[in-house]
Design a protein around this motif. Structure first.
Motif, PDB file in Angstrom:
ATOM      1  N   ASP A  21       0.840  -1.197   0.000  1.00 38.99           N
ATOM      2  CA  ASP A  21       0.000   0.000   0.000  1.00 38.99           C
ATOM      3  C   ASP A  21       0.876   1.249   0.000  1.00 38.99           C
ATOM      4  O   ASP A  21       1.333   1.692   1.054  1.00 38.99           O
ATOM      5  CB  ASP A  21      -0.921   0.002   1.222  1.00 38.99           C
ATOM      6  N   GLU A  23       0.088   4.185  -0.219  1.00 36.67           N
ATOM      7  CA  GLU A  23      -0.537   5.299   0.496  1.00 36.67           C
ATOM      8  C   GLU A  23      -0.005   5.438   1.914  1.00 36.67           C
ATOM      9  O   GLU A  23      -0.109   6.508   2.519  1.00 36.67           O
ATOM     10  CB  GLU A  23      -2.060   5.114   0.541  1.00 36.67           C
ATOM     11  N   THR A  24       0.561   4.362   2.470  1.00 39.60           N
ATOM     12  CA  THR A  24       1.045   4.402   3.855  1.00 39.60           C
ATOM     13  C   THR A  24       2.447   4.974   3.961  1.00 39.60           C
ATOM     14  O   THR A  24       2.948   5.188   5.061  1.00 39.60           O
ATOM     15  CB  THR A  24       1.039   2.989   4.466  1.00 39.60           C
ATOM     16  N   VAL A  25       3.100   5.211   2.843  1.00 41.71           N
ATOM     17  CA  VAL A  25       4.501   5.646   2.856  1.00 41.71           C
ATOM     18  C   VAL A  25       4.609   7.111   3.263  1.00 41.71           C
ATOM     19  O   VAL A  25       3.974   7.981   2.666  1.00 41.71           O
ATOM     20  CB  VAL A  25       5.139   5.445   1.470  1.00 41.71           C
ATOM     21  N   THR A  26       5.401   7.356   4.302  1.00 40.67           N
ATOM     22  CA  THR A  26       5.691   8.732   4.713  1.00 40.67           C
ATOM     23  C   THR A  26       7.185   8.946   4.924  1.00 40.67           C
ATOM     24  O   THR A  26       7.598  10.043   5.295  1.00 40.67           O
ATOM     25  CB  THR A  26       4.947   9.086   6.015  1.00 40.67           C
ATOM     26  N   GLU A  30       9.792   3.416   5.095  1.00 42.16           N
ATOM     27  CA  GLU A  30       8.493   2.852   4.724  1.00 42.16           C
ATOM     28  C   GLU A  30       8.414   2.593   3.226  1.00 42.16           C
ATOM     29  O   GLU A  30       7.782   1.619   2.787  1.00 42.16           O
ATOM     30  CB  GLU A  30       7.367   3.790   5.167  1.00 42.16           C
ATOM     31  N   GLN A  34       7.576  -1.095   1.553  1.00 46.02           N
ATOM     32  CA  GLN A  34       6.506  -1.328   0.582  1.00 46.02           C
ATOM     33  C   GLN A  34       7.054  -1.878  -0.736  1.00 46.02           C
ATOM     34  O   GLN A  34       6.397  -2.685  -1.403  1.00 46.02           O
ATOM     35  CB  GLN A  34       5.718  -0.036   0.344  1.00 46.02           C
ATOM     36  N   ARG A  97       0.190   6.444  -7.613  1.00 45.85           N
ATOM     37  CA  ARG A  97       0.240   6.267  -6.158  1.00 45.85           C
ATOM     38  C   ARG A  97       1.673   6.040  -5.686  1.00 45.85           C
ATOM     39  O   ARG A  97       2.078   6.524  -4.618  1.00 45.85           O
ATOM     40  CB  ARG A  97      -0.644   5.092  -5.741  1.00 45.85           C
ATOM     41  N   ALA A 101       4.017   8.361  -3.331  1.00 48.55           N
ATOM     42  CA  ALA A 101       4.725   7.785  -2.181  1.00 48.55           C
ATOM     43  C   ALA A 101       6.183   8.243  -2.174  1.00 48.55           C
ATOM     44  O   ALA A 101       6.739   8.599  -1.128  1.00 48.55           O
ATOM     45  CB  ALA A 101       4.641   6.262  -2.229  1.00 48.55           C
ATOM     46  N   ARG A 104       6.493  11.812  -0.966  1.00 43.56           N
ATOM     47  CA  ARG A 104       6.380  11.958   0.486  1.00 43.56           C
ATOM     48  C   ARG A 104       7.678  11.537   1.171  1.00 43.56           C
ATOM     49  O   ARG A 104       8.124  12.172   2.142  1.00 43.56           O
ATOM     50  CB  ARG A 104       5.198  11.139   1.012  1.00 43.56           C
TER      51      ARG A 104
END
Length: 407
Positions: A21, A23-26, A30, A34, A97, A101, A104
């Motif tokens: 996912d 979208e969870t990468v910050t 991370e 992923q 997406r 990521a 970010r």
């Protein structure tokens, strides 16, 4: 897109139970996690196989680069991430997406973190009464940016650049800002590419652009191409328009397309004016249809009518707000005007006809050139209130007996 759903000697079967996912990468760590998950979900192909798949698609993706990307310690280049997700079989609609990521992770690493400041040795003249002897003095990490800037400015350029390179990008950017664009650009010209790029992102866009404007286009293109697209767009907005236009047209199509989404339509229009017809059309073709439709330029009509991809040109004309397209038609040649009326769909044609003022005799010729059949199609395609406007105009042109096609 590569099929990764079946087992092979290069890896196992795809793992639909694993759901990477982006979208969870910050953060960089991370992002690495992923990417590892994505590789496992794709059946864990070997690094050698991934490298070969990328080469088949015309992309360089060395095994060492893949390993570093998955480590979570190193921020990979955006091109590496895009190549990685492509060979792992990500569908096209997922690519954006992963791009987001990466941005970010990039921002977390370079734009929102507090970098430690390393002290750097600095030789100063001994204080009076010391017999003229020289003593080594270490630059204080707690010194104000102004004081540190003055000390670094006193060094020869090469030594000054080395000291700045040893600092974290936030501190280096603050010192270079204190020095001003001229001295800052001279020192950054001697600094490593990655450090320079990061400092330019940390700097305010106007100062970064002022520094870049002093370098050759090759260097600026390389730096801007390695930035996150929003950061690149902000700095290109501040560059001279001719420079920004030249950079855009020399970028890869994917990079250009993403940067364009961060540029205001009025700026894109001005950049188009700096390019030849061929380059301007290439830039337009990079854009999403809706973005191209927002471009405000009399030249746009001529470029669209000359475009070999007629279907794309028609889509742009149909997407354009008729209130902005009609003034272009007013200033166009008769040939361009009537070619446009023939190209657009009946509803758009009808909306354009509604702008024609029947009290202006020269507009009567427009109606006759458009033709009764085309006007009839427009009336049929419009909503009732707008259709009534066009029907009234048609009857003023051809007489009250002009039939209402809706009856």
């Amino acid at each position: 897109m590569r099929d990764v759903t079946s087992p092979s000697a290069a890896g196992g079967a795809a793992r639909p139970d694993l759901r990477p996912d982006p979208e969870t990468v910050t953060s960089v760590s991370e992002l690495g996690y992923q990417l590892r998950l994505l590789r496992l979900a794709a059946g864990a192909p070997t690094l050698r196989r991934m490298e070969a798949w990328a080469a088949e698609g015309g992309t360089s993706l060395p095994r060492s680069t893949i390993s570093n990307a998955m480590s979570g310690r190193h921020l990979p280049a955006l091109s590496t991430v895009l190549a990685f997700v492509s060979v792992c079989g990500c569908p096209a609609h997922e690519i954006s997406r992963w791009r987001a990521a990466w941005q970010r992770a990039y921002a977390d690493r370079y734009m929102h973190s507090s970098d430690p400041v390393r002290s750097a040795p600095h030789v100063t003249a001994a204080p009076p009464g010391d017999g003229g002897a020289e003593a080594a003095d270490e630059v204080d990490a707690e010194a104000t940016d102004g004081v540190l800037a003055a000390r670094i400015a006193s060094l020869p350029l090469v030594q000054s650049a080395e000291r700045l390179t040893a600092l974290g990008p936030h501190r280096a950017a603050a010192i270079l800002t204190a020095l001003g664009a001229g001295p800052a650009s001279a020192r950054m010209a001697l600094m490593p590419h990655e450090q320079t790029r990061t400092i330019l992102v940390v700097m305010t866009p106007d100062l970064a652009a002022e520094c870049m404007a002093r370098w050759n286009e090759e260097r600026v293109l390389s730096l801007v191409s390695d930035m996150a697209e929003d950061a690149a767009a902000a700095r290109m907005t501040e560059l001279p328009q001719a420079t920004a236009a030249g950079l855009l047209i020399r970028m890869t199509a994917s990079k250009r397309n993403t940067i364009l989404t961060f540029l205001a339509p009025h700026l894109v229009s001005r950049l188009l004016a700096e390019l030849s017809d061929d380059d301007a059309l290439e830039l337009l073709r990079t854009m999403d249809v809706r973005m191209a439709a927002r471009v405000w330029s009399d030249r746009l009509l001529r470029l669209l009518l000359a475009c070999a991809d007629t279907a794309w040109a028609v889509d742009v004309l149909n997407a354009k707000d008729p209130g902005s397209l009609f003034p272009m038609l007013e200033r166009a040649t008769d040939e361009e005007r009537f070619a446009t009326f023939r190209m657009v769909d009946p509803e758009q044609r009808g909306e354009l006809i509604r702008f024609i003022e029947p009290d202006e005799p020269r507009y009567w010729g427009w109606m006759k050139a458009i033709g009764k059949d085309s006007v009839t199609e427009a009336i049929e395609a419009l909503e009732p209130a707008h259709a009534a406007d066009v029907l009234a105009l048609a009857r003023q042109t051809w007489g009250p007996s002009f039939p209402d096609p809706r009856q």
